[in-house]
Design an enzyme around this catalytic site. Structure first.
Site, short mmCIF file in Angstrom:
data_model
loop_
_atom_site.label_atom_id
_atom_site.label_comp_id
_atom_site.label_asym_id
_atom_site.label_seq_id
_atom_site.Cartn_x
_atom_site.Cartn_y
_atom_site.Cartn_z
N ARG A 46 3.78 -12.49 0.87
CA ARG A 46 3.53 -13.52 0.04
C ARG A 46 3.99 -13.28 -1.43
O ARG A 46 3.96 -14.28 -2.33
CB ARG A 46 2.02 -13.89 0.01
N THR A 61 -4.57 -0.79 9.77
CA THR A 61 -5.09 0.05 8.93
C THR A 61 -5.54 1.20 9.55
O THR A 61 -5.38 2.57 8.85
CB THR A 61 -6.18 -0.41 8.06
C1 UD1 Z 1 -8.79 -4.94 5.44
C2 UD1 Z 1 -10.04 -4.32 6.18
C3 UD1 Z 1 -11.05 -5.54 5.93
C4 UD1 Z 1 -11.41 -5.62 4.31
C5 UD1 Z 1 -9.99 -6.02 3.74
C6 UD1 Z 1 -10.14 -5.87 2.31
C7 UD1 Z 1 -9.04 -3.61 8.18
C8 UD1 Z 1 -8.77 -3.72 9.67
N1 UD1 Z 1 -9.75 -4.63 7.69
O1 UD1 Z 1 -8.19 -6.13 6.00
O2 UD1 Z 1 -12.33 -5.29 6.67
O3 UD1 Z 1 -12.22 -6.81 4.06
O4 UD1 Z 1 -9.27 -4.91 4.15
O5 UD1 Z 1 -9.05 -6.13 1.49
O6 UD1 Z 1 -8.99 -2.58 7.78
N2 UD1 Z 1 -1.59 -1.32 5.91
C9 UD1 Z 1 -0.73 -0.28 5.93
N3 UD1 Z 1 -0.54 -0.35 7.29
C10 UD1 Z 1 -0.76 -1.44 8.27
C11 UD1 Z 1 -1.81 -2.32 8.03
C12 UD1 Z 1 -2.05 -2.14 6.51
O7 UD1 Z 1 -0.54 0.49 5.23
O8 UD1 Z 1 -0.37 -1.17 9.32
C13 UD1 Z 1 -2.07 -1.34 4.18
C14 UD1 Z 1 -1.83 -2.66 3.32
O9 UD1 Z 1 -0.43 -2.55 2.83
C15 UD1 Z 1 -2.86 -2.79 2.41
C16 UD1 Z 1 -3.96 -2.47 3.20
O10 UD1 Z 1 -3.35 -1.59 4.30
O11 UD1 Z 1 -2.42 -2.02 1.16
C17 UD1 Z 1 -4.97 -3.21 3.59
O12 UD1 Z 1 -4.30 -3.96 4.68
P1 UD1 Z 1 -4.32 -5.59 4.66
O13 UD1 Z 1 -3.54 -5.92 5.79
O14 UD1 Z 1 -4.31 -6.22 3.54
O15 UD1 Z 1 -6.04 -5.47 5.24
P2 UD1 Z 1 -6.84 -6.88 5.62
O16 UD1 Z 1 -6.34 -7.34 7.08
O17 UD1 Z 1 -6.88 -7.63 4.29
#
Ligand code: UD1
Ligand code: CA
Length: 476
Positions: free
Chosen positions: A16, A87
């Site tokens: 985004r 995550t």
């Molecule tokens: C996550 C949490 C959610 C919480 C929210 C808060 C999980 C499953 N969910 O959701 O409970 O309320 O954060 O903002 O953890 N990232 C990686 N690798 C991946 C996926 C993500 O490095 O494979 C990093 C992203 O770049 C980011 C962070 O992890 O910095 C969080 O990922 P994001 O996809 O934003 O998590 P949410 O789905 O928002």
């Protein structure tokens, strides 16, 4: 105290943002988001930080290696997560580096404004034996993982928005994305994660239910300040966090007594060219009008007044100096200094190596670069001083310039004390104007002049008496 190992998730794409730059390298107050997070690791006196990279990994790794060397003592490592499967999968990549004696603190590279005190409290809540979750109550929890509690209020698990029932979606307490947990507990849970959910991802949040099942206490450290856990996903969110961060900085300065005309119209940033931290050091009774931008390290002495709309970078401004509106001061690496009681601007420009003594006056549309002006020297209008040494009380006329560059090399101009340079003069360097001398207006000076001399170097005036100006011929 249990050693702290920070795990920073920074592999996501940040779709985004619609930017070529990886999201965690977008800048807040001139500093990449990820550096703000690394600062938190430094404040926690972490033993190590492991950054999980994926999208733009090479760029991200290069960008934070530099930052960490500059300001912290913790051991910095990178692990790659390719592809990005959630995550939980992200944190799994750190397992080979996790040490059993430590507390792992999971942070996100795109959440820049968490207070160190909050993280300290979270680590204390974990206490080397519990899973501690940082939670916050949001009026609109859409999209976040919900904190599910039992009838006694004990945390049972986290349910992601997409997997939640209607009843669970009504819960307003959400998981911030930040947790602290002993590594020896976390590692086996990570091995048991599955991707059996609405998004087909490995959720780190599933470790909460595992802790409950294993009889490990889960504690929620709940805060009310949503800004501390706000992430950056879009340019709008980035701008909102920038404002919030600037307001924090402005308030801190005001608490020290600095008088900002409007804390909502103040900016202090890192210097993106050099990485120098944004730092504004103010003596007593400093006044700053609206819309000023400070960059790098800036020192303002006692009673300094900064007018509206000034940009000031890497500069030292001594007591009592007045910087009028729309002045641009940029010391870059060499720095710029303004002496006591000096008057600068409006619309003045001081560049690297400008060193102004006491009571110096620099007026509108005057540019000063790599030049020293001794006490009481004045250049009030439309002038250029580059590579010049200007003596005390010199008066430098409107429209005069130093011709310091011959197309290949820069040369110095020396203007000794008490010289008066008229208007519209060109001083062709290298050249010295002797003390107390006068240069007639419109002169182009190519040879040094003796002290006390009047030098005039321009075409002699010719006047033709009663001259008839050409008149238009009448049409035939
Ligand atoms: C996550 C949490 C959610 C919480 C929210 C808060 C999980 C499953 N969910 O959701 O409970 O309320 O954060 O903002 O953890 N990232 C990686 N690798 C991946 C996926 C993500 O490095 O494979 C990093 C992203 O770049 C980011 C962070 O992890 O910095 C969080 O990922 P994001 O996809 O934003 O998590 P949410 O789905 O928002
Ligand atoms: Ca998110």
């Amino acid at each position: 105290m249990t050693p702290i190992d920070i795990l920073i998730m920074a592999a996501g794409k940040g779709t985004r943002m619609k930017s070529r730059l990886p999201k965690v390298l977008q800048r807040l107050a001139g500093r990449p988001l990820l550096h703000h997070v690394l600062d938190q690791a430094a404040h926690l006196q972490a033993r190590s930080a492991i950054v999980i990279t994926g999208h733009g990994a090479t760029e991200v790794e290069a960008a934070c290696a530099g930052a960490a060397r500059a300001d912290s003592s913790f051991d910095l490592k990178f692990v790659r997560q390719e592809p990005q499967l959630g995550t939980g999968h992200a944190v799994q990549q750190t397992v080979p580096h996790l040490r059993d004696d430590g507390t792992a603190v999971v942070l996100s590279g795109d959440v820049p404004l968490t207070h160190a005190d909050t993280l300290r409290a979270l680590v204390a809540a974990s206490g080397g034996e519990r899973l501690a979750l940082l939670t916050v109550t949001l009026p609109d929890p859409t999209g976040y993982g919900r904190i599910v509690r039992n009838a006694h209020g004990a945390v049972q698990g986290i349910v992601e928005h997409k997997d939640a029932t209607e009843a669970q979606r009504a819960i307003t307490e959400v998981y911030s994305g930040i947790m602290a947990v002993p590594a020896r507990l976390l590692t086996p849970w990570l091995a048991r994660l599955t991707n059996n959910n609405a998004q087909g991802e490995y959720y780190l949040t599933d470790v909460v239910a595992m802790a409950v099942a294993d009889g490990v206490p889960v504690v929620a450290h709940r805060i009310t300040d949503a800004l501390q856990v706000a992430g950056v996903n879009s340019p709008l969110q980035l701008a909102e966090l920038e404002r919030a961060h600037q307001l924090r900085q402005a308030r801190a300065l005001m608490e020290q007594g600095v008088r900002l005309a409007d804390p909502a119209r103040f900016d202090l940033r890192d210097d993106t060219r050099t990485g120098v931290r944004g730092e504004l050091v103010c003596d007593q009774d400093v006044e700053i009008d609206v819309n000023c931008v400070f960059t790098g390290r800036v020192e303002l002495g006692d009673g300094v007044s900064i007018g509206a709309n000034c940009c000031i970078a890497n500069a030292r401004i001594a007591a009592g100096a007045v910087i009028h509106p729309y002045t641009h001061i940029d010391g870059e690496k060499a720095g710029a200094t303004v002496g006591e009681g000096a008057l600068i601007g409006p619309f003045a420009r001081l560049r690297p190596g400008a060193e102004l003594g006491r009571e110096v006056h620099i007026g509108n549309f005057v540019e000063v670069k790599n030049s020293t002006l001794a006490d009481g020297a004045k250049a009030n209008h439309l002038a250029y001083l580059g590579d010049a040494t200007v003596g005390e009380r010199v008066n430098y006329g409107a429209g005069s310039i130093t011709a310091n560059y011959d197309g290949a090399n820069k040369h110095r101009t020396v203007i000794e004390a008490d010289v008066h340079v008229g208007s519209n003069c060109v001083l062709v360097a290298p050249v010295t104007i002797g003390a107390g001398g006068t240069v007639g207006g419109g002169s182009t000076i190519t040879k040094s002049t003796a002290p006390g001399a009047l030098s005039v170097a321009r075409g002699k005036q010719v006047s033709i008496a009663n001259w008839n100006r050409p008149a238009k011929q009448a049409k035939p």
